[in-house]
Design an enzyme around this catalytic site. Sequence first.
Site, short mmCIF file in Angstrom:
data_model
loop_
_atom_site.label_atom_id
_atom_site.label_comp_id
_atom_site.label_asym_id
_atom_site.label_seq_id
_atom_site.Cartn_x
_atom_site.Cartn_y
_atom_site.Cartn_z
N THR A 156 0.85 -1.20 0.00
CA THR A 156 0.00 0.00 0.00
C THR A 156 0.88 1.24 0.00
O THR A 156 2.07 1.15 0.27
CB THR A 156 -0.85 0.07 1.28
OG1 THR A 156 0.03 0.29 2.40
CG2 THR A 156 -1.65 -1.19 1.48
N ASP A 157 0.27 2.37 -0.26
CA ASP A 157 0.99 3.59 -0.01
C ASP A 157 0.90 3.87 1.49
O ASP A 157 0.19 3.20 2.24
CB ASP A 157 0.42 4.75 -0.86
CG ASP A 157 1.43 5.84 -1.06
OD1 ASP A 157 1.29 6.63 -2.01
OD2 ASP A 157 2.40 5.90 -0.27
N TYR A 158 1.59 4.87 1.91
CA TYR A 158 1.87 5.19 3.30
C TYR A 158 0.60 5.31 4.16
O TYR A 158 -0.18 6.23 3.95
CB TYR A 158 2.61 6.53 3.30
CG TYR A 158 3.40 6.88 4.50
CD1 TYR A 158 2.79 7.27 5.68
CD2 TYR A 158 4.80 6.87 4.48
CE1 TYR A 158 3.52 7.63 6.79
CE2 TYR A 158 5.54 7.24 5.59
CZ TYR A 158 4.89 7.62 6.74
OH TYR A 158 5.63 7.99 7.84
N THR A 159 0.34 4.34 5.01
CA THR A 159 -0.82 4.27 5.93
C THR A 159 -2.15 4.31 5.17
O THR A 159 -3.17 4.70 5.74
CB THR A 159 -0.80 5.43 6.96
OG1 THR A 159 -0.95 6.68 6.28
CG2 THR A 159 0.46 5.42 7.80
N SER A 160 -2.17 3.89 3.93
CA SER A 160 -3.42 4.05 3.18
C SER A 160 -4.48 3.03 3.60
O SER A 160 -5.67 3.22 3.32
CB SER A 160 -3.18 3.99 1.67
OG SER A 160 -2.63 2.76 1.32
#
Length: 750
Positions: free
Chosen positions: A288-292
């Site tokens: 995933t992207d950052y904390t998505s």
Amino acid sequence: MRPTVFYSYIVFLIVLSSCAFKTPDPSVQDKMHIFLDSLINEMTVEEKAGQLTLYTSGWTITGPQLREDYIDELKAGRAGNLFNAHTVDYSMKLQKMAVEETRLGIPLLFGLDVIHGYKTTFPIPLAEASTWDMDIIEKTARLSAKEAASAGVNWTFNPMVDIARDPRWGRIAEGAGEDTYLGSLIGAAKVRGHQGEDLADPTTILACVKHFAAYGAAQAGRDYHTVDMSDRVLRETYLPPYKAALDAGAATLMTSFNELDGVPASGSYYLMTEILRKEWGFDGFVVTDYTSINEMVPHGVVADEKEAVALAFNAGVEMDMQGGIYSKYIPELIREGKISEKVLDAYVKRVLTMKYKLGLFDDPYRYLNAQREQETFFSQELMDHALLSAKESIVLLKNEKVGDSPLLPLSKSTRSIALIGPLADNQKDMLGTWHVAGDETKVITLLQGMKEIAPGVTLHHARGAGFTGDDRPGFREAIQAARKSDVVVMALGENFGQSGEAASRSELGLPGAQQALLEEIQALGKPIVVLVMAGRPLTLEWMHDHVPAIVNTWHLGTQAGRAIAQVLFGDHNPAGKLTITFPRNVGQIPIFYSMKNTGRPFDTQNKYTSRYLDVSNEPLYPFGHGLSYTTFDYADLHLATNELSEGASLPVSVTVTNTGPYEGREIVQLYITDKVGSVTRPVKELKGFKKINLKPGESAKVEFTITTDDLAFYTRDMSYQAEPGTFKVMVGPSSSKGLEAEFELKVNGI
Ligand code: GLC
């Protein structure tokens, strides 16, 4: 590594190799599967969840939050991957913790955003796309990987292949611009460069195609904003570059922050399984992207983080970047039967497969050689290519006569030049956005580059203005410098933080008081060259109307000043062409060359047609635009036939002649128009280009081949195919002009 585990590895490998004598030697692939399946069989659910967890180190912050306990999590086997940790010294410490202090000693992946270089910084991607040169682009990715790998990085979060048509969006700087065909070629070239021929080669690193999907279509150009579009537009315009990059062999893919059709990408079964796995057969892993995953709570599709984990996991997402909630909730969700341990094992195997392919199980420290690191940083090979890429990324937008000849190139015997602007003697901002490990102290500024190439010229340098606010105290010094000089060169634009992530702008003029500075200097009546240095298209209409020479130099990286100076003084003839439309004003956005015709196309004779009352429909500079110090003539457009049968191919040729005084390179572009379709079709689409070099007076016959695949699209019933009918071919120097001809496509004889 604890002796017990390391010993069991060795014993296992001996047993494995010994069995080779009893049965035919299993293929390398079979050995890998046997090894990984046996390892996974040893793992607890917590350790499995750990291999699906990625944390940032504290070195570089690329998102909204930081976990201070990432080392504790690593040692506990609850974090099998790190990013933003690099250099041999630091990564060695972390890898030793993973290999020697955890129960199973599984090596770490080390990820980093090597977007346009590691230490040696190359032009930002939107700049390098302007080279239209796949060899240059692939080599940049290859050299970036080599330098980053020497510092312990084995995974880059690149290429970013998001198609973008809204320059308000700051991340337009990171991509290849507006065109699907060109963006697909560029994404594939970067994957080849990063991953090379064999991931076991310690100068290669895993690529990561991002951000899946359609992140560049954020409403109003505001980062992280809603994305909503038809499946047709998604599949025709936005998906092909991801597919092309994956087809080039990309090992991993990153989800995007945005929702699409009401579902955040990180929880979208449609994207992550239906399209990615079932239609495209992707067999790498998804991060995933950052904390998505966490962000699906504020998106409003789940009530809490535990639900978010179940949604993402069951959508088909293997790894949680920085959220820390896969490791927290997967064991619980397995026990509750809300996610499957069989699927968990499959996810873990995809991640471990990449570690295996990198050779980390053979030698976890293979990327950690301090001598190689020092020998690789800023090597001559890197610096030479950074200069070439920078020079070829420069786009000459305008070059009018001052007196008898065009203002550029400047003469090295010019008596005095005023060099004005906040980017004239500036190292940091030349690095551009996402220069993660770039070293500003190594950057050649424009002032340095000009002194180096034209030592006889008296240079009067003045900063003049900044990037924010309306501070004008510097104007006086700048005006004085201009007054005592024969020519004025202005270096104006954005600082590196005014484009990139979380850097959307609602107005696209020169930031701060730079426009006012330009107008005051222009009023002095001296010949002016403006160098526009930014991470996106700026609105330059006043400048275009009042300044004879404009050069778009983007943010060109370590060799910026040397490259620009060589173009300014004619040692290098610019050849770059825009891969993104430059609007006249923000009100025109979105504006791109491949728009639809509408039922009321603009007509000067008719009020009731598609237009604005206060600005033309035409951009200031169109996609594909870029001038040279020489001139090129196009003639003899020839189609081998005017009737193309399905499955056949159509040879097309044109003669290009260098009719000017300088040797130069020209990017010859081929566009196709499908005049009638079962759905409306773009007014034209790029389907080919060739970059040629011609000496003064030299001609070349440039050849293309059109196939029916080039003509396929998602028809009324969403089948992907070409339809019979009349097509127009245009071959020229940009999307706005060229020689034209028509041909008929026959399908099944009609
Ligand atoms: C950022 C970016 C992404 C990057 C990641 C890790 O938020 O969206 O492109 O790769 O975090 O730094």
